[in-house]
Design an enzyme around this catalytic site. Structure first.
Site, PDB file in Angstrom:
ATOM      1  N   ARG A  50       0.914  -1.255  -0.109  1.00 53.66           N
ATOM      2  CA  ARG A  50      -0.152  -0.061   0.026  1.00 53.66           C
ATOM      3  C   ARG A  50       0.825   1.264  -0.017  1.00 53.66           C
ATOM      4  O   ARG A  50       0.419   2.405  -0.490  1.00 53.66           O
ATOM      5  CB  ARG A  50      -0.765   0.003   1.179  1.00 53.66           C
ATOM      6  N   LYS A 150       1.334 -18.879   6.355  1.00 55.26           N
ATOM      7  CA  LYS A 150       0.800 -18.944   7.674  1.00 55.26           C
ATOM      8  C   LYS A 150       0.458 -17.948   8.525  1.00 55.26           C
ATOM      9  O   LYS A 150       1.236 -16.748   8.245  1.00 55.26           O
ATOM     10  CB  LYS A 150       1.349 -20.173   8.420  1.00 55.26           C
ATOM     11  N   LYS A 184      13.265 -26.882   6.037  1.00 55.31           N
ATOM     12  CA  LYS A 184      14.489 -26.779   6.742  1.00 55.31           C
ATOM     13  C   LYS A 184      15.421 -27.958   6.556  1.00 55.31           C
ATOM     14  O   LYS A 184      14.651 -29.044   6.441  1.00 55.31           O
ATOM     15  CB  LYS A 184      14.398 -26.505   8.306  1.00 55.31           C
ATOM     16  N   GLU A 218      12.848 -20.234  21.387  1.00 52.66           N
ATOM     17  CA  GLU A 218      13.363 -18.817  20.925  1.00 52.66           C
ATOM     18  C   GLU A 218      13.896 -17.938  21.983  1.00 52.66           C
ATOM     19  O   GLU A 218      13.282 -17.920  22.841  1.00 52.66           O
ATOM     20  CB  GLU A 218      12.350 -18.228  20.141  1.00 52.66           C
ATOM     21  N   HIS A 242       3.882 -25.352  12.655  1.00 51.51           N
ATOM     22  CA  HIS A 242       5.241 -25.853  12.448  1.00 51.51           C
ATOM     23  C   HIS A 242       5.420 -27.330  13.257  1.00 51.51           C
ATOM     24  O   HIS A 242       5.956 -28.329  12.893  1.00 51.51           O
ATOM     25  CB  HIS A 242       6.002 -24.986  13.131  1.00 51.51           C
ATOM     26  N   LYS A 340       8.746 -18.125  23.682  1.00 51.93           N
ATOM     27  CA  LYS A 340       9.473 -17.043  23.076  1.00 51.93           C
ATOM     28  C   LYS A 340      10.368 -16.688  24.519  1.00 51.93           C
ATOM     29  O   LYS A 340       9.966 -16.981  25.551  1.00 51.93           O
ATOM     30  CB  LYS A 340       8.453 -15.798  23.034  1.00 51.93           C
TER      31      LYS A 340
HETATM   32  C1  BG6 Z   1       6.968 -18.166  12.379  1.00 52.37           C
HETATM   33  C2  BG6 Z   1       6.312 -17.486  13.730  1.00 52.37           C
HETATM   34  O1  BG6 Z   1       6.279 -18.766  11.732  1.00 52.37           O
HETATM   35  O2  BG6 Z   1       8.005 -18.768  12.869  1.00 52.37           O
HETATM   36  C3  BG6 Z   1       7.161 -16.512  14.795  1.00 52.37           C
HETATM   37  O3  BG6 Z   1       5.193 -16.766  13.251  1.00 52.37           O
HETATM   38  C4  BG6 Z   1       8.525 -17.434  14.845  1.00 52.37           C
HETATM   39  O4  BG6 Z   1       6.420 -16.218  15.824  1.00 52.37           O
HETATM   40  C5  BG6 Z   1       9.302 -18.043  13.622  1.00 52.37           C
HETATM   41  O5  BG6 Z   1       9.485 -16.625  15.387  1.00 52.37           O
HETATM   42  C6  BG6 Z   1      10.172 -18.850  14.033  1.00 52.37           C
HETATM   43  O6  BG6 Z   1      10.912 -19.478  12.798  1.00 52.37           O
HETATM   44  P1  BG6 Z   1      12.273 -19.809  12.864  1.00 52.37           P
HETATM   45  O7  BG6 Z   1      12.621 -20.352  11.259  1.00 52.37           O
HETATM   46  O8  BG6 Z   1      13.182 -18.516  13.337  1.00 52.37           O
HETATM   47  O9  BG6 Z   1      12.480 -21.009  13.910  1.00 52.37           O
END
Ligand code: BG6
Length: 489
Positions: A50, A150, A184, A218, A242, A340
């Protein structure tokens, strides 16, 4: 040396081109594929958003994104400029009527038979509108493909609406639902390990496996995505897609071929065999957590509520005991965990084998075998075995890893980002690593029950300090069953 087979020429239109995913992942991935000579020179990449930008300022944005998010690559400026010549920008408001989409129609003119791909890296609430407009503006041709990022909806009902709406314009075999975990390296290696080695398959069942752990930890918080994340939470953001996909690849039966539908049918069977979690079982089988302030690598980190700017009941951590009710897996728990702001970034699948039936070496018998598949960082596979410690003076058993670490075995090879492989698979028309509609439905169906059970029982998230591996209840989930999470220092 890895070999790159060029794909056919394509026109890729990226909606949401100025967004985080696009600048962080999609454009850097395309740049790498271009540098490896995989993208033919006739191809065009059109960013759509946009914002009122011209192509030159957008190219600058893409370049800056690459420098910021992919700093290790150190790509020659001249080569980067060469890539950017293929990139254009068109301003479109996705909600505007098709009569205002002329800029995109013009940009796509003279496609000369290029494969046409629309990548929707926008909020899912725009997917159906964009698909409709593409049809109305006559830029969606009978052979063009659509890629959906997603999350596809936030529950089964909304995901059905999206799939129905998009499906009115794009058939299932032209719809690529991305789950980047499937791109991956280690995830694909899991299939090779299981089905290209006679050694593994006979021991891959309840007869020898005690349980499976899947951890996606993470260190990052919600990184400016608070508005989306707070409505989503860890279950919708990571588990429904995932983590369930990883579970499927561990649990599926051997597909007859590597054909997309053969693999996806086997994954669907696993999802359909997942035991439902309801209000009666939810407290015993799940843990919801949310991070409070803490320390990560010695640095102070704010709480989720502080990052968000308001109190919230959304989970930033979840641990689940999942069960697959089929003959192969009955009685083998799959412990799933993601969060997280945990201590370290670490994604791993741990297959823990049973103990030996008789401990003939006495107390000093070693630990049960484990197969550890590390997705990130440092992709690799380690099989933990018990060996005799060398030397005289008694027989001592030592647990040591047989290391198939990718870095050592395949040193010098650069591991492509998952998006590099997936984007090229879209151009090739290979759907194997994309989710079929019925898989997404089955995953939502299971997740919806769990979400409803949390709602019904009013489970508030348990707090954990940033830098910890989730709340104590997550440790107890396994400890109550005489097990523990594999958290190597
Ligand atoms: C995404 C999530 O699909 O995957 C994020 O929305 C997450 O919240 C991310 O941080 C993690 O991906 P990767 O490849 O860094 O493990």
């Amino acid at each position: 040396m890895a070999e790159f087979i060029p794909v056919p020429p394509f026109d890729l239109v990226v909606f949401g081109a100025t967004g985080d995913l696009s600048l962080r992942k999609l454009f850097p991935s395309l740049l790498h594929r271009f540098l490896d000579g995989q993208i033919p020179p006739q191809s065009r990449i059109i960013g759509v958003a946009r914002s009122d930008l011209d192509s030159e300022s957008f190219r600058k944005m893409v370049h800056e994104g690459h420098l910021k998010f992919d700093p290790k690559s150190k790509i020659d400026e001249a080569k980067c400029d060469e890539f950017l010549k293929h990139v254009e920008y068109v301003r479109v408001d996705a909600t505007s009527p098709a009569t205002e989409w002329g800029g995109l129609t013009d940009a796509l003119a003279n496609g000369n038979g290029n494969i046409r791909i629309f990548y929707l890296s926008t909020a899912p609430s725009l997917f159906v509108t964009i698909a409709q407009r593409l049809a109305e503006a006559s830029v969606a041709t009978p052979t063009s493909r659509i890629v959906l990022e997603k999350p596809i909806g936030r529950d089964l009902a909304s995901s059905r609406e999206i799939n129905d709406g998009v499906g009115r314009v794009f058939d299932e075999h032209r719809t690529f639902r991305i789950d980047h975990y499937l791109g991956k390296e280690t995830v694909q290696n899991l299939l090779v390990l299981r089905f290209a080695n006679m050694l593994i398959e006979p021991i891959w069942s309840r007869a020898t496996i005690d349980h499976v752990q899947i951890t996606v930890a993470e260190q990052i918080g919600v990184e400016g995505r608070g508005e989306y994340y707070d409505k989503s939470g860890a279950l919708r953001d990571m588990v429904q897609n995932h983590i369930l996909q990883l579970l499927c690849l561990v649990a599926l039966e051997s597909p007859n071929t590597m054909d997309a539908d053969a693999i996806r049918t086997e994954k669907l069977k696993v999802l359909s065999a997942l035991r439902r979690i309801d209000a009666k079982t939810v407290a015993a089988k799940t843990v919801r957590g949310q991070y409070k302030a803490g320390l990560i690598d010695g640095r102070p980190v704010a709480s989720y509520a502080e990052e968000l700017g308001k109190p919230s009941r959304t989970e930033t951590f979840v641990a689940i005991k999942a069960e697959v009710d089929n003959w192969r897996w009955a009685g083998v728990p799959f412990y799933l965990r993601t969060g997280k702001r945990m201590g370290a970034r670490r994604s791993e699948i741990v297959v823990q084998f049973k103990d030996t039936p008789v401990p003939i070496f006495g107390a000093n018998t070693g630990a049960p075998n484990k197969l550890v598949l590390r997705l990130q960082p440092d992709e690799g596979v380690r099989l933990w075995l018990n060996m005799k410690e060398p030397g005289p003076g008694g027989l001592r058993v030592k647990t040591a890893p047989l290391d198939l670490s990718f870095a050592e075995e395949f040193g010098g090879v650069r591991y492509p980002d998952a998006y590099e492989r997936l984007l090229m698979d879209v151009v090739r028309g290979n759907l194997s690593l994309f989710m079929r509609r019925d898989e997404v439905d089955a995953a939502w169906d299971w997740a919806d029950d769990l979400l409803a059970a949390w709602e019904e029982t009013g489970q508030a998230p348990k707090l954990y300090a940033a830098g910890e591996n989730g709340p104590d209840q997550s440790t107890l989930l396994l400890a109550n069953e005489g097990r523990s999470w594999w958290d190597p220092e």
